[in-house]
Design an enzyme around this catalytic site. Structure first.
Site: not given
Length: 291
Positions: A90-92
């Site tokens: 969930l950090c691109g």
């Protein structure tokens, strides 16, 4: 066409998702400040330490007494790639960009007939690379339980790498991480740590002479392992700041997208409800006229 109940449930679901992404964005923003300060605070020390080692390495040159960590094994047949990513997603594109750079390097080396070994730090990097290069894996460092990465964690990783080097398992070691620039920019970086590649400071003129006690070779033999740990620690700090910056940006985008989706679903819900009301009015009017 979805029913009014389905649209209402979907709107509620997206609203709940928006609350989660907004909360994650705020948490990442709080963590980013501390991580960024730690990464930026480590840069002057790391740069100066590397510059001092660079000056010593330049004075030793290619002498036969130079430490093995500096001179190398005399071969570059076997490469160890240390891929450093996050334990969470969930950090691109943070994790995938580092893995992509490491995968490209591994394929380039294999195409040149070199042997590639991979050591991963962080679960996401392992998961991303293992599908294509699973046969090259030699180890994994799990930092899931570590809340704040410290120098001790870097030392443990460095000891593992140095033990493998002393055991003749590889000739060249390269670390892969993301250098933090700002919230929206994290640069995937490859840095060779064995054999050590240092540059002397610009303010140290060639005419300046120093007398070392003990000798330059003895000092380098003691400092080079610390230099490996220092570079790994700096990379971990850069990764920490990059991860939080990427997560903050990704959650901000997710929150905005959730808001746009809620607006679109709300318009669709209102139009469907209006259509239902209109149909009911038509039925009532038609029934009244029939009577």
């Amino acid at each position: 066409m979805p029913s009014l109940k389905d649209l209402k449930n979907r709107i509620d679901s997206v609203k709940n998702t928006r609350k989660i992404t907004k909360a994650m964005q705020m948490v990442a923003a709080a963590k980013l400040r501390r991580a960024q300060e730690a990464a930026e605070a480590s840069r002057p020390y790391t740069e100066r330490f590397n510059a001092v080692l660079g000056g010593l390495a330049a004075s030793v040159g290619g002498s036969d007494s130079a430490p093995k960590l500096l001179s190398g094994t005399g071969s570059d047949q076997t490469h160890l790639l240390v891929v450093m990513t996050a334990e969470r997603g969930l950090c691109g594109g943070f994790n995938s960009n580092i893995a992509k750079l490491a995968r490209a390097k591994a394929e380039e080396l294999q195409a040149a007939g070199k042997t590639v070994k991979i050591l991963t730090v962080g679960k996401k990097g392992r998961d991303a690379i293992k599908r294509d290069l699973g046969d090259s894996f030699v180890g994994h460092v799990d930092l899931t339980e570590v809340k704040n990465v410290g120098y001790d964690n870097a030392q443990d990783i460095a000891r593992d790498i140095l033990a493998r080097f002393d055991g003749g398992e590889f000739d060249v070691a390269t670390i892969f991480y993301a250098k933090f620039v700002n919230v929206v920019s994290q640069i995937p970086t490859a840095q060779q740590i064995i054999p050590a590649a240092f540059e002397a400071a610009e303010d140290e003129g060639a005419s300046t002479l120093y007398d070392y006690e003990p000798s330059e070779e003895a000092i380098l033999a003691d400092l080079l392992p610390r230099g490996v740990a220092t570079q790994i620690f700096a990379a971990l700090l850069e990764n920490g700041a990059s991860e939080q910056g990427a997560r903050m940006s990704a959650m901000d985008n997710a929150t905005r997208n959730a808001g746009d989706m809620i607006d679109k679903l709300t318009i669709e819900f209102n139009r469907s409800r209006q259509a239902v009301i209109t149909n009911e009015l038509i039925e009532i009017i038609s029934g009244a006229e029939a009577l």
